[in-house]
Design an enzyme around this catalytic site. Structure first.
Site, PDB file in Angstrom:
ATOM      1  CE  LYS A  13     -28.732 -77.959  -5.018  1.00 19.73           C
ATOM      2  NZ  LYS A  13     -28.601 -79.309  -4.427  1.00 19.73           N
ATOM      3  NE  ARG A 127     -26.984 -86.696  -9.930  1.00 17.60           N
ATOM      4  CZ  ARG A 127     -26.759 -85.654  -9.163  1.00 17.60           C
ATOM      5  NH1 ARG A 127     -27.569 -84.606  -9.227  1.00 17.60           N
ATOM      6  NH2 ARG A 127     -25.759 -85.647  -8.310  1.00 17.60           N
ATOM      7  NE  ARG A 160     -22.972 -84.727 -10.476  1.00 14.59           N
ATOM      8  CZ  ARG A 160     -23.598 -83.772  -9.810  1.00 14.59           C
ATOM      9  NH1 ARG A 160     -24.662 -83.189 -10.342  1.00 14.59           N
ATOM     10  NH2 ARG A 160     -23.179 -83.373  -8.625  1.00 14.59           N
TER      11      ARG A 160
HETATM   12  P1  AP5 Z   1     -31.045 -83.480  -9.007  1.00 17.65           P
HETATM   13  O1  AP5 Z   1     -32.128 -82.607  -9.527  1.00 17.65           O
HETATM   14  O2  AP5 Z   1     -29.868 -83.755  -9.893  1.00 17.65           O
HETATM   15  O3  AP5 Z   1     -30.578 -82.973  -7.559  1.00 17.65           O
HETATM   16  P2  AP5 Z   1     -29.698 -81.728  -7.162  1.00 17.65           P
HETATM   17  O4  AP5 Z   1     -30.281 -81.144  -5.923  1.00 17.65           O
HETATM   18  O5  AP5 Z   1     -29.512 -80.806  -8.330  1.00 17.65           O
HETATM   19  O6  AP5 Z   1     -28.370 -82.500  -6.793  1.00 17.65           O
HETATM   20  P3  AP5 Z   1     -26.862 -82.243  -7.138  1.00 17.65           P
HETATM   21  O7  AP5 Z   1     -26.128 -83.474  -6.724  1.00 17.65           O
HETATM   22  O8  AP5 Z   1     -26.670 -81.808  -8.570  1.00 17.65           O
HETATM   23  O9  AP5 Z   1     -26.537 -81.110  -6.204  1.00 17.65           O
HETATM   24  P4  AP5 Z   1     -25.198 -80.770  -5.674  1.00 17.65           P
HETATM   25  O10 AP5 Z   1     -25.536 -79.500  -5.039  1.00 17.65           O
HETATM   26  O11 AP5 Z   1     -24.513 -81.747  -4.818  1.00 17.65           O
HETATM   27  O12 AP5 Z   1     -24.253 -80.809  -6.969  1.00 17.65           O
HETATM   28  P5  AP5 Z   1     -23.748 -79.665  -7.931  1.00 17.65           P
HETATM   29  O13 AP5 Z   1     -23.771 -80.177  -9.294  1.00 17.65           O
HETATM   30  O14 AP5 Z   1     -24.393 -78.367  -7.613  1.00 17.65           O
HETATM   31  O15 AP5 Z   1     -31.731 -84.872  -8.599  1.00 17.65           O
HETATM   32  C1  AP5 Z   1     -30.972 -85.937  -8.078  1.00 17.65           C
HETATM   33  C2  AP5 Z   1     -31.591 -87.274  -8.521  1.00 17.65           C
HETATM   34  O16 AP5 Z   1     -32.884 -87.421  -7.950  1.00 17.65           O
HETATM   35  C3  AP5 Z   1     -31.803 -87.387 -10.049  1.00 17.65           C
HETATM   36  O17 AP5 Z   1     -31.546 -88.708 -10.412  1.00 17.65           O
HETATM   37  C4  AP5 Z   1     -33.289 -87.044 -10.251  1.00 17.65           C
HETATM   38  O18 AP5 Z   1     -33.812 -87.733 -11.362  1.00 17.65           O
HETATM   39  C5  AP5 Z   1     -33.903 -87.530  -8.960  1.00 17.65           C
HETATM   40  N1  AP5 Z   1     -34.998 -86.674  -8.500  1.00 17.65           N
HETATM   41  C6  AP5 Z   1     -34.978 -85.307  -8.464  1.00 17.65           C
HETATM   42  N2  AP5 Z   1     -36.117 -84.839  -7.938  1.00 17.65           N
HETATM   43  C7  AP5 Z   1     -36.866 -85.946  -7.626  1.00 17.65           C
HETATM   44  C8  AP5 Z   1     -38.152 -86.121  -7.038  1.00 17.65           C
HETATM   45  N3  AP5 Z   1     -38.880 -85.078  -6.652  1.00 17.65           N
HETATM   46  N4  AP5 Z   1     -38.593 -87.377  -6.863  1.00 17.65           N
HETATM   47  C9  AP5 Z   1     -37.862 -88.454  -7.236  1.00 17.65           C
HETATM   48  N5  AP5 Z   1     -36.635 -88.362  -7.798  1.00 17.65           N
HETATM   49  C10 AP5 Z   1     -36.145 -87.111  -7.987  1.00 17.65           C
HETATM   50  O19 AP5 Z   1     -22.224 -79.528  -7.416  1.00 17.65           O
HETATM   51  C11 AP5 Z   1     -21.274 -80.540  -7.640  1.00 17.65           C
HETATM   52  C12 AP5 Z   1     -19.949 -80.105  -7.073  1.00 17.65           C
HETATM   53  O20 AP5 Z   1     -19.504 -78.902  -7.719  1.00 17.65           O
HETATM   54  C13 AP5 Z   1     -19.947 -79.775  -5.575  1.00 17.65           C
HETATM   55  O21 AP5 Z   1     -19.780 -80.919  -4.765  1.00 17.65           O
HETATM   56  C14 AP5 Z   1     -18.762 -78.797  -5.490  1.00 17.65           C
HETATM   57  O22 AP5 Z   1     -17.526 -79.479  -5.483  1.00 17.65           O
HETATM   58  C15 AP5 Z   1     -18.876 -78.017  -6.785  1.00 17.65           C
HETATM   59  N6  AP5 Z   1     -19.703 -76.803  -6.660  1.00 17.65           N
HETATM   60  C16 AP5 Z   1     -20.871 -76.521  -7.289  1.00 17.65           C
HETATM   61  N7  AP5 Z   1     -21.333 -75.329  -6.911  1.00 17.65           N
HETATM   62  C17 AP5 Z   1     -20.456 -74.834  -6.007  1.00 17.65           C
HETATM   63  C18 AP5 Z   1     -20.422 -73.657  -5.216  1.00 17.65           C
HETATM   64  N8  AP5 Z   1     -21.395 -72.718  -5.275  1.00 17.65           N
HETATM   65  N9  AP5 Z   1     -19.345 -73.477  -4.383  1.00 17.65           N
HETATM   66  C19 AP5 Z   1     -18.362 -74.387  -4.306  1.00 17.65           C
HETATM   67  N10 AP5 Z   1     -18.360 -75.542  -5.015  1.00 17.65           N
HETATM   68  C20 AP5 Z   1     -19.398 -75.764  -5.857  1.00 17.65           C
END
Ligand code: AP5
Length: 226
Positions: A13, A127, A160
């Site tokens: 994402k 990552r 992270r």
């Molecule tokens: P990346 O693009 O970073 O993936 P992502 O889907 O953004 O993954 P996240 O881990 O950031 O999502 P998340 O939803 O768990 O975490 P968030 O920060 O929102 O890609 C991942 C890896 O793959 C990278 O190394 C990239 O290079 C590689 N990659 C990407 N695309 C690729 C492809 N097509 N091919 C090959 N490699 C690829 O949330 C973190 C925490 O915050 C949560 O656990 C929660 O505690 C809190 N939080 C955030 N939002 C909320 C909410 N709305 N409500 C409650 N808690 C929340």
């Protein structure tokens, strides 16, 4: 353009949203990035969020909804935005719908990036992210030119805290339990479309742009955002 990127942790994402921000000029809003900044700055929101994030659990809805609604009311969001990581629960989706309706707005589309669990675990465990500009890398899939250094700004790359194997497992469990029900909710609203995100970043990005173009959310290939 007002779209939600849905998908499991590590589905890509953030990667797609950052490409859209750079290439289409769309405002990228990541609640995860906002919460990590709040934790690093030690703000009241950050103090509340930290223990949930460390455990791989979701931060309580009232905290995240407050942060998100404040953000989308800012001037730079008038032309639209891409939401990355929000909503993640049914109450968050309901709060978003109501908040947008109060502003006379509604979502255009929900784009669900679909990948298998093995891919997600491989992506998250490799990552690396830039401390300064937030650029996302992967030690194998998308390595920086110089190990540990951001190509874009020269900042230091870090892993992270929640990308440890045990926390990854908990985040995936949380996704299954709390976020997957959004698929049904947005199917019911006729808003959800799926993209196979198991391919490379460029192909995934292009598939999203093609979808948004076909749906009339983007006027033409890589054209100006609605
Ligand atoms: P990346 O693009 O970073 O993936 P992502 O889907 O953004 O993954 P996240 O881990 O950031 O999502 P998340 O939803 O768990 O975490 P968030 O920060 O929102 O890609 C991942 C890896 O793959 C990278 O190394 C990239 O290079 C590689 N990659 C990407 N695309 C690729 C492809 N097509 N091919 C090959 N490699 C690829 O949330 C973190 C925490 O915050 C949560 O656990 C929660 O505690 C809190 N939080 C955030 N939002 C909320 C909410 N709305 N409500 C409650 N808690 C929340």
């Amino acid at each position: 353009m007002k779209i939600v990127l849905l998908g499991a942790p590590g589905a890509g994402k953030g990667t797609v949203a950052k490409m859209m921000a750079e290439r289409l000029g769309v405002v990228h809003i990541s609640t995860g990035d906002m919460l990590r900044e709040a934790v690093a700055a030690g703000t009241p929101v950050g103090l509340k969020a930290k223990s949930y994030m460390d455990a791989g659990d979701l931060v309580p809805d009232d905290v995240v909804v407050g942060v998100l609604m404040e953000r989308i009311q800012k001037d730079d969001c008038k032309a639209g935005f891409v939401l990355d990581g929000f909503p993640r629960t049914v109450p968050q989706a309901e709060a978003l719908e109501k908040g947008l309706a109060d502003m006379g707005l509604s979502l255009d589309l929900v784009v669900d990036l679909v990948v298998g669990e093995e891919v997600v675990v491989q992506r998250l465990s490799g990552r690396r992210q830039c401390r300064d500009c937030g650029a996302i890398y992967h030690v194998q899939n998308m390595p920086p030119k110089v190990d540990g250094v951001c190509d874009r700004c020269g900042g230091r790359l870090y892993q992270r805290d929640d990308d440890k194997p045990e926390t990854i497992r908990e985040r995936l469990r949380t996704f299954e339990e709390k976020t997957k029900p959004l698929r049904e909710l947005y199917d019911g609203a006729g808003l959800r479309r799926t993209i196979d995100a198991s391919v490379g970043p460029e192909e995934t990005y292009q598939a999203v742009v093609d979808l948004l173009t076909a749906e009339g959310v983007l006027p033409g290939r890589e054209g100006a955002a609605r």
